[in-house]
Scaffold this active site. Structure first.
Site, PDB file in Angstrom:
ATOM      1  N   LYS A  45      28.372  47.175  50.422  1.00  0.00           N
ATOM      2  CA  LYS A  45      27.859  48.467  50.188  1.00  0.00           C
ATOM      3  C   LYS A  45      28.969  49.623  50.127  1.00  0.00           C
ATOM      4  O   LYS A  45      30.037  49.475  50.409  1.00  0.00           O
ATOM      5  CB  LYS A  45      26.907  48.623  51.333  1.00  0.00           C
ATOM      6  CG  LYS A  45      25.955  47.693  51.695  1.00  0.00           C
ATOM      7  CD  LYS A  45      24.912  47.950  52.731  1.00  0.00           C
ATOM      8  CE  LYS A  45      23.840  46.930  53.049  1.00  0.00           C
ATOM      9  NZ  LYS A  45      22.716  47.410  54.122  1.00  0.00           N
TER      10      LYS A  45
ATOM     11  N   ARG B 182      24.747  34.914  55.881  1.00  0.00           N
ATOM     12  CA  ARG B 182      24.069  35.655  56.847  1.00  0.00           C
ATOM     13  C   ARG B 182      25.075  35.233  58.347  1.00  0.00           C
ATOM     14  O   ARG B 182      25.277  36.406  58.918  1.00  0.00           O
ATOM     15  CB  ARG B 182      22.756  35.110  57.133  1.00  0.00           C
ATOM     16  CG  ARG B 182      21.759  35.569  56.045  1.00  0.00           C
ATOM     17  CD  ARG B 182      20.316  35.104  56.195  1.00  0.00           C
ATOM     18  NE  ARG B 182      19.796  36.073  57.166  1.00  0.00           N
ATOM     19  CZ  ARG B 182      19.684  37.500  56.935  1.00  0.00           C
ATOM     20  NH1 ARG B 182      19.626  37.820  55.713  1.00  0.00           N
ATOM     21  NH2 ARG B 182      19.100  38.157  57.920  1.00  0.00           N
TER      22      ARG B 182
ATOM     23  N   PHE C 260      13.036  54.194  57.753  1.00  0.00           N
ATOM     24  CA  PHE C 260      14.523  54.275  57.168  1.00  0.00           C
ATOM     25  C   PHE C 260      14.775  54.127  55.906  1.00  0.00           C
ATOM     26  O   PHE C 260      15.891  54.356  55.122  1.00  0.00           O
ATOM     27  CB  PHE C 260      15.517  53.310  57.813  1.00  0.00           C
ATOM     28  CG  PHE C 260      15.036  51.870  57.599  1.00  0.00           C
ATOM     29  CD1 PHE C 260      15.568  51.014  56.350  1.00  0.00           C
ATOM     30  CD2 PHE C 260      14.172  51.192  58.730  1.00  0.00           C
ATOM     31  CE1 PHE C 260      14.882  49.954  56.419  1.00  0.00           C
ATOM     32  CE2 PHE C 260      13.947  49.898  58.228  1.00  0.00           C
ATOM     33  CZ  PHE C 260      14.227  49.060  57.407  1.00  0.00           C
TER      34      PHE C 260
ATOM     35  N   GLU D  83      16.429  38.271  44.052  1.00  0.00           N
ATOM     36  CA  GLU D  83      17.658  39.272  44.009  1.00  0.00           C
ATOM     37  C   GLU D  83      18.669  38.933  43.018  1.00  0.00           C
ATOM     38  O   GLU D  83      19.344  39.980  42.373  1.00  0.00           O
ATOM     39  CB  GLU D  83      18.145  39.470  45.749  1.00  0.00           C
ATOM     40  CG  GLU D  83      17.373  39.916  46.463  1.00  0.00           C
ATOM     41  CD  GLU D  83      17.870  40.277  47.820  1.00  0.00           C
ATOM     42  OE1 GLU D  83      17.207  40.993  48.667  1.00  0.00           O
ATOM     43  OE2 GLU D  83      18.880  39.545  48.037  1.00  0.00           O
TER      44      GLU D  83
ATOM     45  N   TYR E 162      15.152  47.477  47.032  1.00  0.00           N
ATOM     46  CA  TYR E 162      14.560  47.646  48.430  1.00  0.00           C
ATOM     47  C   TYR E 162      12.950  48.080  48.419  1.00  0.00           C
ATOM     48  O   TYR E 162      12.630  48.218  49.613  1.00  0.00           O
ATOM     49  CB  TYR E 162      15.434  48.725  49.290  1.00  0.00           C
ATOM     50  CG  TYR E 162      16.675  48.105  49.699  1.00  0.00           C
ATOM     51  CD1 TYR E 162      16.824  47.084  50.669  1.00  0.00           C
ATOM     52  CD2 TYR E 162      17.996  48.876  49.280  1.00  0.00           C
ATOM     53  CE1 TYR E 162      18.062  46.681  51.054  1.00  0.00           C
ATOM     54  CE2 TYR E 162      19.204  48.251  49.805  1.00  0.00           C
ATOM     55  CZ  TYR E 162      19.320  47.336  50.524  1.00  0.00           C
ATOM     56  OH  TYR E 162      20.584  47.032  51.131  1.00  0.00           O
TER      57      TYR E 162
ATOM     58  N   ARG F  32      30.203  42.452  59.528  1.00  0.00           N
ATOM     59  CA  ARG F  32      29.556  43.697  60.178  1.00  0.00           C
ATOM     60  C   ARG F  32      30.397  44.163  61.389  1.00  0.00           C
ATOM     61  O   ARG F  32      30.410  45.463  61.659  1.00  0.00           O
ATOM     62  CB  ARG F  32      28.054  43.662  60.600  1.00  0.00           C
ATOM     63  CG  ARG F  32      27.454  43.769  59.058  1.00  0.00           C
ATOM     64  CD  ARG F  32      25.982  43.294  59.136  1.00  0.00           C
ATOM     65  NE  ARG F  32      25.181  43.572  57.780  1.00  0.00           N
ATOM     66  CZ  ARG F  32      24.135  42.637  57.615  1.00  0.00           C
ATOM     67  NH1 ARG F  32      23.780  42.030  58.436  1.00  0.00           N
ATOM     68  NH2 ARG F  32      23.204  43.239  56.745  1.00  0.00           N
TER      69      ARG F  32
ATOM     70  N   THR G 151      22.378  42.440  61.697  1.00  0.00           N
ATOM     71  CA  THR G 151      22.175  43.859  60.968  1.00  0.00           C
ATOM     72  C   THR G 151      22.638  45.028  61.305  1.00  0.00           C
ATOM     73  O   THR G 151      23.407  45.935  60.899  1.00  0.00           O
ATOM     74  CB  THR G 151      20.421  44.152  60.585  1.00  0.00           C
ATOM     75  OG1 THR G 151      20.003  42.871  60.137  1.00  0.00           O
ATOM     76  CG2 THR G 151      20.299  45.236  59.881  1.00  0.00           C
TER      77      THR G 151
ATOM     78  N   ASN H  31      25.982  49.463  57.119  1.00  0.00           N
ATOM     79  CA  ASN H  31      26.472  48.226  57.498  1.00  0.00           C
ATOM     80  C   ASN H  31      27.210  47.251  56.754  1.00  0.00           C
ATOM     81  O   ASN H  31      27.269  46.215  56.877  1.00  0.00           O
ATOM     82  CB  ASN H  31      25.348  47.577  58.334  1.00  0.00           C
ATOM     83  CG  ASN H  31      24.286  46.962  57.360  1.00  0.00           C
ATOM     84  OD1 ASN H  31      24.232  47.510  55.994  1.00  0.00           O
ATOM     85  ND2 ASN H  31      23.248  46.266  57.722  1.00  0.00           N
TER      86      ASN H  31
HETATM   87  P1  CMP Z   1      19.965  45.167  54.688  1.00  0.00           P
HETATM   88  O1  CMP Z   1      20.144  43.822  54.854  1.00  0.00           O
HETATM   89  O2  CMP Z   1      20.787  45.620  53.400  1.00  0.00           O
HETATM   90  O3  CMP Z   1      18.545  45.448  54.420  1.00  0.00           O
HETATM   91  C1  CMP Z   1      17.893  46.702  54.638  1.00  0.00           C
HETATM   92  C2  CMP Z   1      18.829  47.680  55.209  1.00  0.00           C
HETATM   93  O4  CMP Z   1      18.332  48.742  55.882  1.00  0.00           O
HETATM   94  C3  CMP Z   1      19.433  47.033  56.336  1.00  0.00           C
HETATM   95  O5  CMP Z   1      20.417  46.223  55.936  1.00  0.00           O
HETATM   96  C4  CMP Z   1      19.989  48.096  56.970  1.00  0.00           C
HETATM   97  O6  CMP Z   1      21.284  48.494  56.799  1.00  0.00           O
HETATM   98  C5  CMP Z   1      19.028  49.163  56.994  1.00  0.00           C
HETATM   99  N1  CMP Z   1      18.295  49.439  58.227  1.00  0.00           N
HETATM  100  C6  CMP Z   1      18.227  50.924  58.723  1.00  0.00           C
HETATM  101  N2  CMP Z   1      17.508  51.102  59.973  1.00  0.00           N
HETATM  102  C7  CMP Z   1      17.208  49.742  59.967  1.00  0.00           C
HETATM  103  C8  CMP Z   1      16.105  48.888  60.962  1.00  0.00           C
HETATM  104  N3  CMP Z   1      15.640  49.676  62.143  1.00  0.00           N
HETATM  105  N4  CMP Z   1      15.945  47.728  60.790  1.00  0.00           N
HETATM  106  C9  CMP Z   1      16.459  47.114  59.551  1.00  0.00           C
HETATM  107  N5  CMP Z   1      17.272  47.419  58.724  1.00  0.00           N
HETATM  108  C10 CMP Z   1      17.605  48.770  58.795  1.00  0.00           C
END
Ligand code: CMP
Length: 142
Positions: free
Chosen positions: A10, A86, A58, A127, A50, A103, A92, A113
């Site tokens: 990212k 993963r 968010f 994807e 997304y 991360r 996350t 992240n």
């Molecule tokens: P990613 O795996 O890219 O998928 C969606 C992204 O939303 C996640 O990583 C986070 O960076 C972001 N995000 C922000 N807030 C939240 C949340 N509460 N739960 C999950 N993803 C979140």
């Protein structure tokens, strides 16, 4: 089984200049990069990628962040690639990410992240198709 998965480095991690360090973790884990491209996503592309999160609170912040600079997108191939990626990424929220994960080491917040990885085989296929044509995936046979 040998699988493929999407990895996105990212804008925060690209800005920190840690693409190579992250690639090194994939390679040390036995994952091979079979396609890669640096892209500045448009708002439309980020919203499309997304789309599953469209109703989440968010979503707008996520899209704004993902278009704030270039991202590095790669297809990783290897035994259990989805789960392995993963595991390398960690949780996350970097606050919950195990020590030594990408991360934990490179991310500052749940919003910024560092990396994205597909969460399952079906998502991975979708994807990969979002970013790459089938003929852009290289054979890594030697
Ligand atoms: P990613 O795996 O890219 O998928 C969606 C992204 O939303 C996640 O990583 C986070 O960076 C972001 N995000 C922000 N807030 C939240 C949340 N509460 N739960 C999950 N993803 C979140």
């Amino acid at each position: 089984a040998v699988e493929r998965t999407i990895s996105i480095i990212k804008p925060d991690a690209v800005a920190k200049n840690v693409i190579g360090e992250i690639y090194s973790r994939f390679e040390k884990a036995g994952l091979r990069i079979v396609a890669a491209r640096m892209i500045q996503l448009s708002r439309e592309q980020a919203e499309g990628f997304y789309a599953v999160h469209k109703e989440r609170p968010f979503f707008n912040d996520l899209v704004s962040f993902m278009i704030s600079g270039p991202v590095m997108v790669q297809v990783l191939e290897g035994e259990d690639a989805v789960a392995k990626n993963r595991e390398l990424m960690g949780a996350t929220n970097p606050k919950d990410a195990a020590p030594g994960t990408i991360r934990a080491d490179f991310a500052d917040s749940i919003d910024e992240n560092a990396v994205h990885g597909s969460d399952g085989a079906d998502t991975a296929a979708q994807e990969i198709a979002f970013f790459f044509k089938p003929e852009e995936l290289c054979q890594r046979t030697r």
